[in-house]
Design a protein around this motif. Structure first.
Motif, PDB file in Angstrom:
ATOM      1  N   ILE A 173      -6.414  27.625  35.767  1.00 50.27           N
ATOM      2  CA  ILE A 173      -6.911  27.397  34.409  1.00 50.27           C
ATOM      3  C   ILE A 173      -8.423  27.574  34.495  1.00 50.27           C
ATOM      4  O   ILE A 173      -9.111  26.824  35.204  1.00 50.27           O
ATOM      5  CB  ILE A 173      -6.538  25.988  33.901  1.00 50.27           C
ATOM      6  CG1 ILE A 173      -5.005  25.824  33.915  1.00 50.27           C
ATOM      7  CG2 ILE A 173      -7.089  25.759  32.487  1.00 50.27           C
ATOM      8  CD1 ILE A 173      -4.515  24.420  33.634  1.00 50.27           C
ATOM      9  N   ALA A 232      -9.086  29.570  29.396  1.00 49.02           N
ATOM     10  CA  ALA A 232      -8.992  28.483  28.426  1.00 49.02           C
ATOM     11  C   ALA A 232     -10.307  28.209  27.729  1.00 49.02           C
ATOM     12  O   ALA A 232     -11.384  28.466  28.272  1.00 49.02           O
ATOM     13  CB  ALA A 232      -8.534  27.217  29.148  1.00 49.02           C
ATOM     14  N   THR A 269      -9.580  25.399  37.675  1.00 49.02           N
ATOM     15  CA  THR A 269      -8.651  24.624  38.497  1.00 49.02           C
ATOM     16  C   THR A 269      -7.553  25.544  39.014  1.00 49.02           C
ATOM     17  O   THR A 269      -6.947  26.277  38.234  1.00 49.02           O
ATOM     18  CB  THR A 269      -8.009  23.498  37.662  1.00 49.02           C
ATOM     19  OG1 THR A 269      -9.057  22.648  37.192  1.00 49.02           O
ATOM     20  CG2 THR A 269      -7.015  22.688  38.476  1.00 49.02           C
ATOM     21  N   THR A 281     -11.212  25.242  27.087  1.00 45.51           N
ATOM     22  CA  THR A 281     -11.707  24.029  27.748  1.00 45.51           C
ATOM     23  C   THR A 281     -12.022  24.343  29.218  1.00 45.51           C
ATOM     24  O   THR A 281     -11.552  25.348  29.737  1.00 45.51           O
ATOM     25  CB  THR A 281     -10.594  22.972  27.746  1.00 45.51           C
ATOM     26  OG1 THR A 281      -9.426  23.592  28.283  1.00 45.51           O
ATOM     27  CG2 THR A 281     -10.309  22.478  26.366  1.00 45.51           C
ATOM     28  N   GLY A 300     -11.461  23.511  33.278  1.00 46.73           N
ATOM     29  CA  GLY A 300     -10.172  23.254  33.933  1.00 46.73           C
ATOM     30  C   GLY A 300      -9.806  21.780  33.829  1.00 46.73           C
ATOM     31  O   GLY A 300     -10.208  21.085  32.891  1.00 46.73           O
ATOM     32  N   LEU A 301      -9.090  21.283  34.808  1.00 50.14           N
ATOM     33  CA  LEU A 301      -8.693  19.880  34.794  1.00 50.14           C
ATOM     34  C   LEU A 301      -9.810  19.023  35.379  1.00 50.14           C
ATOM     35  O   LEU A 301     -10.452  19.425  36.348  1.00 50.14           O
ATOM     36  CB  LEU A 301      -7.434  19.693  35.632  1.00 50.14           C
ATOM     37  CG  LEU A 301      -6.141  19.867  34.859  1.00 50.14           C
ATOM     38  CD1 LEU A 301      -5.838  21.341  34.721  1.00 50.14           C
ATOM     39  CD2 LEU A 301      -5.015  19.161  35.546  1.00 50.14           C
ATOM     40  N   TYR A 329      -1.083  24.353  29.231  1.00 49.13           N
ATOM     41  CA  TYR A 329      -1.263  25.341  30.307  1.00 49.13           C
ATOM     42  C   TYR A 329      -0.640  24.822  31.602  1.00 49.13           C
ATOM     43  O   TYR A 329       0.004  25.552  32.342  1.00 49.13           O
ATOM     44  CB  TYR A 329      -2.744  25.628  30.544  1.00 49.13           C
ATOM     45  CG  TYR A 329      -3.452  26.314  29.395  1.00 49.13           C
ATOM     46  CD1 TYR A 329      -2.826  27.303  28.645  1.00 49.13           C
ATOM     47  CD2 TYR A 329      -4.760  25.984  29.064  1.00 49.13           C
ATOM     48  CE1 TYR A 329      -3.483  27.937  27.594  1.00 49.13           C
ATOM     49  CE2 TYR A 329      -5.425  26.615  28.020  1.00 49.13           C
ATOM     50  CZ  TYR A 329      -4.767  27.581  27.277  1.00 49.13           C
ATOM     51  OH  TYR A 329      -5.412  28.202  26.248  1.00 49.13           O
ATOM     52  N   LEU A 330      -0.886  23.533  31.820  1.00 45.20           N
ATOM     53  CA  LEU A 330      -0.412  22.919  33.061  1.00 45.20           C
ATOM     54  C   LEU A 330       1.116  22.948  33.137  1.00 45.20           C
ATOM     55  O   LEU A 330       1.697  23.277  34.173  1.00 45.20           O
ATOM     56  CB  LEU A 330      -0.925  21.476  33.088  1.00 45.20           C
ATOM     57  CG  LEU A 330      -0.959  20.790  34.434  1.00 45.20           C
ATOM     58  CD1 LEU A 330      -1.739  21.616  35.421  1.00 45.20           C
ATOM     59  CD2 LEU A 330      -1.602  19.405  34.297  1.00 45.20           C
ATOM     60  N   HIS A 358      -6.507  16.966  27.788  1.00 46.13           N
ATOM     61  CA  HIS A 358      -6.634  17.765  26.564  1.00 46.13           C
ATOM     62  C   HIS A 358      -5.288  18.455  26.293  1.00 46.13           C
ATOM     63  O   HIS A 358      -4.671  18.998  27.217  1.00 46.13           O
ATOM     64  CB  HIS A 358      -7.735  18.808  26.784  1.00 46.13           C
ATOM     65  CG  HIS A 358      -8.110  19.546  25.546  1.00 46.13           C
ATOM     66  ND1 HIS A 358      -7.296  20.501  24.981  1.00 46.13           N
ATOM     67  CD2 HIS A 358      -9.205  19.461  24.757  1.00 46.13           C
ATOM     68  CE1 HIS A 358      -7.882  20.986  23.898  1.00 46.13           C
ATOM     69  NE2 HIS A 358      -9.041  20.354  23.736  1.00 46.13           N
ATOM     70  N   ASP A 369      -4.372  21.253  25.062  1.00 44.78           N
ATOM     71  CA  ASP A 369      -4.296  22.656  25.509  1.00 44.78           C
ATOM     72  C   ASP A 369      -4.098  22.728  27.016  1.00 44.78           C
ATOM     73  O   ASP A 369      -3.271  23.485  27.520  1.00 44.78           O
ATOM     74  CB  ASP A 369      -5.596  23.412  25.175  1.00 44.78           C
ATOM     75  CG  ASP A 369      -5.688  23.721  23.692  1.00 44.78           C
ATOM     76  OD1 ASP A 369      -4.722  23.399  22.965  1.00 44.78           O
ATOM     77  OD2 ASP A 369      -6.729  24.251  23.264  1.00 44.78           O
ATOM     78  N   VAL A 370      -4.889  21.904  27.724  1.00 43.58           N
ATOM     79  CA  VAL A 370      -4.810  21.921  29.190  1.00 43.58           C
ATOM     80  C   VAL A 370      -3.421  21.458  29.629  1.00 43.58           C
ATOM     81  O   VAL A 370      -2.811  22.022  30.540  1.00 43.58           O
ATOM     82  CB  VAL A 370      -5.925  21.034  29.802  1.00 43.58           C
ATOM     83  CG1 VAL A 370      -5.768  20.940  31.308  1.00 43.58           C
ATOM     84  CG2 VAL A 370      -7.289  21.603  29.458  1.00 43.58           C
TER      85      VAL A 370
END
Ligand code: COA
Length: 466
Positions: A291, A237, A312, A239, A241-242, A274-275, A268, A270-271
């Protein structure tokens, strides 16, 4: 994970730094270099064994390509493949599609974060994917001597592996050529992986009528991970991770905790995306999703081959467990205590003895690897017990595992009717003093234990009423 020697970073975090994994260069101090190199290699070995012949689906969006990260990512993937990991790469193309649209003086149309792909946007998506695909193939084809790609000889295979269906009309909006994954040609992908190819999948799918659809790369990656029974789904990513409310990186999360975070508006976008797809893959049986920020050079390697990683990791359950040992743990315990036996911190036990006494051991297991152990030897006549063999691997020390193991042994001792716990130690007396033990004499030990006292070791005796 911490570096094998926590004072030495395992890898540089910037591309400008030495690529020698944070180790001193040969010549600075040959012996130090050699010792650290061997220690580092051995620390990585358990992960290499664990992931051999496992499939990883690694997905990244077009930003990673734009940021110039492609060559390094492919080098890391090539190394993983050389270590026996089966690699599937899924790429996205969002910024490249935007670029194509801009070149045609067109605007992208989005609805609730999802692209509406009309015929012109589909052309842009095809062009963007084609270019990225070629860039990835080129990156895997590098082979210059003295680079990580020397002798790699990687063949990249791609094809019409994804059957798609249209998103259709939602909220009165026709998403046209925007699609969803309907089916993955898992058998063909497995065949390609069996031949040691890297499988490359673009965010495009085709319907049985021959129509092309633009897909979210997260949807593709998650569906492919499930279909090929991947061990890991990894999103590289833009960014980090979390993070928690203080901005601290959350290194590990269970699915329920991650699902709770999804409702958090500060996440975020994007996150969050992904999550969402990570959780979908986990719910369908993929054991781990990650991530990982691609901005960290070697982030992929650090995430996969070290304990803490740099991103993460999301898993269905709690990863670390404190549990009673079983016969399968004998090898792991031997490995943990071997260096301490060698330097005299612990008494030599040997495989046979550990096997016989395995039920007396408790272990800390992190994702299938042992990071600590301790044993309880009961002396029922005196209602006393010995806390022995307390060990935490150097890379995990200082995080409370030693104390957790001690508390576990105390708990087991209480359950066995033991009233006093004692420990014999040559090096860690202060650690125990801080945790409620007091100095005692050999005469306070159970008679049988007094007879076994090793006068040459001169261990200190500490006692705790529990
Ligand atoms: C002793 C040991 C089990 C502690 O494990 P751990 O997981 O690091 O312990 P915790 O995280 O609960 O505690 C860490 C604290 O103990 C301190 N500590 C670690 N080893 C110590 C020692 N030998 N003497 C005194 N304090 C020690 C750390 O400095 C840290 O202190 P802080 O909290 O003030 O920063 C671990 O250092 C080890 O395996 N040592 C080698 C084996 C050994 O000596 N075992 C005991 C004999 S049975």
């Amino acid at each position: 994970m911490n570096a094998p020697d926590s004072t030495q970073p395992l890898a540089s975090s910037s591309e400008d730094e030495s690529p020698c994994l944070g180790l001193p260069m040969l010549g600075d101090d040959d012996a130090t270099y050699q010792a650290q190199f061997v220690a580092w290699f051995r620390a990585v070995a358990p992960y290499v064994h664990a992931f051999k012949r496992r499939t990883f689906v690694v997905a990244f969006d077009g930003e990673a390509v734009q940021a110039g990260r492609l060559a390094r990512i492919c080098e890391d993937l090539a190394l993983m493949r050389a270590l026996g990991i089966r690699v599937v790469v899924v790429h996205g193309s969002r910024p490249q599609i935007e670029e194509q649209l801009r070149l045609r003086n067109m605007q992208s149309v989005m609805h609730k974060g999802v692209r509406v792909t009309d015929a012109a946007a589909l052309e842009c998506a095809k062009k963007a994917s084609g270019e990225i695909r070629l860039d990835i193939e080129a990156a895997f084809s590098q082979g210059l001597a003295n680079t990580p790609m020397a002798n790699a000889d990687i063949k990249v295979l791609s094809g019409n592996f994804i059957t798609a269906r249209p998103v259709g009309v939602v909220d009165g909006i026709d998403f046209q050529h925007t699609g969803l994954v309907r089916k993955v040609a898992a058998e063909i992908i497995q065949m390609a992986l069996n031949e040691r190819s890297v499988v490359l999948i673009s965010p495009l799918g085709f319907s049985p009528t021959g129509e092309a659809f633009y897909l979210d790369m997260e949807d593709v990656a998650s569906a492919v991970a499930v279909a090929v029974h991947a061990e890991k789904l990894i999103f590289l990513a833009e960014t980090p991770g979390l993070t928690d409310s203080d901005g601290e990186l959350l290194r590990e999360l269970t699915s329920p905790a991650a699902a709770a975070l999804l409702g958090n508006s500060t996440l975020h976008p994007d996150v969050a995306f992904y999550l969402r797809f990570s959780l979908r893959a986990l719910a369908a049986g993929v054991p781990r999703a990650h991530i990982v920020p691609y901005a960290i050079d070697g982030g992929l390697m650090l995430e996969v081959f070290t304990h803490d990683g740099v991103g993460t990791m999301i898993s269905p359950d709690q990863l670390e467990s404190l549990r009673d040992a079983t016969i399968d743990d004998v090898g792991g315990i031997l490995k943990l205590i071997a260096p301490l036996e060698a330097d005299g911190t612990l008494v030599k036990r040997g495989r046979g003895r550990i096997e016989r006494e395995i039920e007396q051991f408790s272990v800390i297991d992190h994702d299938g690897r042992l990071f600590g152990c301790a044993a309880l030897y009961a002396f029922p006549a005196e209602k006393m017990g010995e806390l022995a063999c307390l060990t935490v691997t150097p890379e995990a020390q200082g995080m409370g595992d030693g104390e957790r193991l001690m508390l576990r042994i105390e708990q087991r001792a209480r359950a066995a009717g033991i009233e006093q716990l004692f420990v014999l130690t040559t090096r860690a007396a202060h650690w125990f003093l801080k945790r409620g033990f007091v100095l005692a004499t050999i005469e306070q030990l159970p008679k049988d234990r007094q007879r076994m006292y090793n006068w040459s070791r001169m261990s200190q005796v500490l006692l705790k009423r529990i």
